[in-house]
Design a protein around this motif. Structure first.
Motif, mmCIF file in Angstrom:
data_model
loop_
_atom_site.group_PDB
_atom_site.id
_atom_site.type_symbol
_atom_site.label_atom_id
_atom_site.label_comp_id
_atom_site.label_asym_id
_atom_site.label_seq_id
_atom_site.Cartn_x
_atom_site.Cartn_y
_atom_site.Cartn_z
ATOM 1 N N LEU A 123 33.870 34.068 44.676
ATOM 2 C CA LEU A 123 32.564 34.496 44.173
ATOM 3 C C LEU A 123 32.490 34.394 42.653
ATOM 4 C CD1 LEU A 123 31.730 37.567 46.421
ATOM 5 C CD2 LEU A 123 30.502 35.396 46.309
ATOM 6 N N MET A 124 33.584 34.691 41.957
ATOM 7 C CA MET A 124 33.581 34.585 40.496
ATOM 8 C C MET A 124 33.293 33.161 40.046
ATOM 9 S SD MET A 124 36.759 36.930 39.297
ATOM 10 C CE MET A 124 37.065 38.489 40.085
ATOM 11 N N PHE A 125 33.724 32.184 40.836
ATOM 12 C CA PHE A 125 33.487 30.785 40.482
ATOM 13 C C PHE A 125 32.108 30.280 40.902
ATOM 14 C CE2 PHE A 125 38.120 30.670 40.053
ATOM 15 C CZ PHE A 125 38.234 29.947 38.868
ATOM 16 N N VAL A 126 31.492 30.875 41.922
ATOM 17 C CA VAL A 126 30.204 30.360 42.402
ATOM 18 C C VAL A 126 29.005 31.205 41.983
ATOM 19 C CG1 VAL A 126 31.258 29.167 44.358
ATOM 20 C CG2 VAL A 126 30.381 31.476 44.674
ATOM 21 N N ASP A 127 29.197 32.460 41.657
ATOM 22 C CA ASP A 127 28.084 33.311 41.238
ATOM 23 C C ASP A 127 27.627 32.894 39.840
ATOM 24 O OD1 ASP A 127 26.434 35.849 41.629
ATOM 25 O OD2 ASP A 127 27.492 36.305 39.749
ATOM 26 N N GLU A 128 26.340 32.877 39.609
ATOM 27 C CA GLU A 128 25.813 32.445 38.308
ATOM 28 C C GLU A 128 26.266 33.336 37.156
ATOM 29 O OE1 GLU A 128 21.469 34.658 38.905
ATOM 30 O OE2 GLU A 128 21.563 32.512 38.499
ATOM 31 N N ARG A 129 26.627 34.573 37.450
ATOM 32 C CA ARG A 129 27.112 35.488 36.421
ATOM 33 C C ARG A 129 28.626 35.687 36.471
ATOM 34 N NH1 ARG A 129 22.564 38.181 34.204
ATOM 35 N NH2 ARG A 129 20.754 38.051 35.559
ATOM 36 N N GLY A 130 29.302 35.001 37.385
ATOM 37 C CA GLY A 130 30.760 35.082 37.486
ATOM 38 C C GLY A 130 31.259 36.417 37.997
ATOM 39 N N ARG A 131 30.488 37.048 38.874
ATOM 40 C CA ARG A 131 30.864 38.372 39.383
ATOM 41 C C ARG A 131 31.711 38.274 40.639
ATOM 42 N NH1 ARG A 131 25.033 40.666 40.188
ATOM 43 N NH2 ARG A 131 24.948 38.596 41.099
ATOM 44 N N GLY A 132 32.667 39.211 40.757
ATOM 45 C CA GLY A 132 33.466 39.358 41.963
ATOM 46 C C GLY A 132 32.828 40.405 42.864
ATOM 47 N N LEU A 133 33.487 40.726 43.972
ATOM 48 C CA LEU A 133 32.953 41.697 44.931
ATOM 49 C C LEU A 133 32.714 43.070 44.300
ATOM 50 C CD1 LEU A 133 34.930 40.936 48.206
ATOM 51 C CD2 LEU A 133 32.480 40.656 47.818
ATOM 52 N N THR A 134 33.685 43.559 43.546
ATOM 53 C CA THR A 134 33.533 44.870 42.913
ATOM 54 C C THR A 134 32.372 44.854 41.926
ATOM 55 O OG1 THR A 134 35.898 45.312 43.159
ATOM 56 C CG2 THR A 134 34.705 46.639 41.549
ATOM 57 N N ASP A 135 32.252 43.773 41.167
ATOM 58 C CA ASP A 135 31.142 43.655 40.222
ATOM 59 C C ASP A 135 29.803 43.686 40.949
ATOM 60 O OD1 ASP A 135 32.806 43.343 37.930
ATOM 61 O OD2 ASP A 135 33.114 41.254 38.471
ATOM 62 N N MET A 136 29.709 42.975 42.050
ATOM 63 C CA MET A 136 28.456 42.936 42.807
ATOM 64 C C MET A 136 28.121 44.299 43.384
ATOM 65 S SD MET A 136 28.579 39.296 44.711
ATOM 66 C CE MET A 136 28.372 37.783 43.789
ATOM 67 N N ALA A 137 29.128 44.999 43.879
ATOM 68 C CA ALA A 137 28.897 46.321 44.470
ATOM 69 C C ALA A 137 28.459 47.345 43.427
ATOM 70 C CB ALA A 137 30.158 46.805 45.181
ATOM 71 N N LEU A 138 28.999 47.244 42.216
ATOM 72 C CA LEU A 138 28.698 48.242 41.175
ATOM 73 C C LEU A 138 27.635 47.790 40.186
ATOM 74 C CD1 LEU A 138 32.335 49.400 40.360
ATOM 75 C CD2 LEU A 138 30.646 50.559 41.796
ATOM 76 N N GLY A 139 27.241 46.524 40.248
ATOM 77 C CA GLY A 139 26.255 46.010 39.306
ATOM 78 C C GLY A 139 26.839 45.717 37.936
ATOM 79 N N THR A 140 28.161 45.530 37.860
ATOM 80 C CA THR A 140 28.800 45.235 36.577
ATOM 81 C C THR A 140 28.919 43.727 36.398
ATOM 82 O OG1 THR A 140 30.989 45.421 37.597
ATOM 83 C CG2 THR A 140 30.097 47.389 36.516
ATOM 84 N N VAL A 141 29.176 43.325 35.174
ATOM 85 C CA VAL A 141 29.333 41.907 34.868
ATOM 86 C C VAL A 141 30.314 41.758 33.709
ATOM 87 C CG1 VAL A 141 27.393 41.786 33.250
ATOM 88 C CG2 VAL A 141 28.050 39.755 34.510
ATOM 89 N N MET A 142 31.044 40.652 33.706
ATOM 90 C CA MET A 142 31.953 40.342 32.610
ATOM 91 C C MET A 142 31.239 39.375 31.670
ATOM 92 S SD MET A 142 35.125 41.003 31.626
ATOM 93 C CE MET A 142 36.087 41.396 33.075
ATOM 94 N N LEU A 143 31.219 39.709 30.395
ATOM 95 C CA LEU A 143 30.539 38.887 29.401
ATOM 96 C C LEU A 143 31.486 38.527 28.266
ATOM 97 C CD1 LEU A 143 27.267 40.980 28.908
ATOM 98 C CD2 LEU A 143 27.512 38.913 30.287
ATOM 99 N N ASN A 144 31.199 37.398 27.617
ATOM 100 C CA ASN A 144 31.882 37.119 26.363
ATOM 101 C C ASN A 144 31.432 38.175 25.373
ATOM 102 O OD1 ASN A 144 33.437 34.706 26.809
ATOM 103 N ND2 ASN A 144 31.509 33.623 27.014
ATOM 104 N N ARG A 145 32.365 38.688 24.605
ATOM 105 C CA ARG A 145 32.063 39.739 23.643
ATOM 106 C C ARG A 145 31.100 39.208 22.580
ATOM 107 N NH1 ARG A 145 37.246 42.045 22.259
ATOM 108 N NH2 ARG A 145 37.457 40.285 20.890
ATOM 109 N N ARG A 146 30.162 40.038 22.227
ATOM 110 C CA ARG A 146 29.197 39.646 21.186
ATOM 111 C C ARG A 146 29.903 39.521 19.856
ATOM 112 N NH1 ARG A 146 26.367 43.681 24.428
ATOM 113 N NH2 ARG A 146 24.666 42.632 25.490
ATOM 114 N N ALA A 147 29.547 38.503 19.099
ATOM 115 C CA ALA A 147 30.172 38.275 17.791
ATOM 116 C C ALA A 147 29.698 39.287 16.780
ATOM 117 C CB ALA A 147 29.858 36.871 17.308
#
Length: 147
Positions: A123-147
């Motif tokens: 799912l991390m490779f196919v989801d447009e936001r790169g989310r895994g199962l836990t991310d999808m369940a909790l609504g979290t997302v991994m982002l590049n840190r803002r500069a």
């Protein structure tokens, strides 16, 4: 009216820079964190002597505590910080201790079953936001840190 909580997050099409390379960075961060956790586990097991008999349990406890403390404190583990990525909730905010606990619990559960972990990584490779199962369940997302 349908409410999509991810509307508070950067759009993967218009703001793709927030998601560029995040899945690979996440994997490298995981490796760095695992090496650190293994080193701490080895030290604890060696110093306590009895710990040599329960290394997997120590590894699990150290890993859970490490991830929960670091994600609660800065929304990223040290490995994630090294790779300049961070977890955000559905509103783009850093994770609070409660949500960090749930994220680490979800991660721990998914790591305990190879099938669930495999699905999560795919799912991390196919989801447009790169989310895994836990991310999808909790609504979290991994982002590049803002500069």
């Amino acid at each position: 009216m349908f409410y999509e909580p991810t509307t508070h997050l950067p759009d993967p099409e218009r703001q793709a820079g927030f998601y560029d390379g995040v899945t690979i960075k996440r994997g490298v961060a995981w490796l760095a964190d695992t090496v650190l956790i293994a080193l701490v586990t080895a030290i604890i097991a060696t110093v306590t002597i009895v710990g040599l008999f329960v290394i997997p349990l120590i590894f699990l406890m150290v890993g859970f505590a490490y991830r929960w403390i670091t994600i609660s404190g800065g929304s990223a583990t040290w490995g994630m910080r090294l790779m300049a990525i961070e977890l955000r909730d559905a509103y783009g905010q850093r994770l609070n201790p409660g949500l960090a606990f749930l994220h680490v619990l979800g991660y721990t559960i998914s790591m305990s079953t190879i099938l669930i972990q495999f699905v999560s990584v795919v799912l991390m490779f196919v989801d447009e936001r790169g989310r895994g199962l836990t991310d999808m369940a909790l609504g979290t997302v991994m982002l590049n840190r803002r500069a």
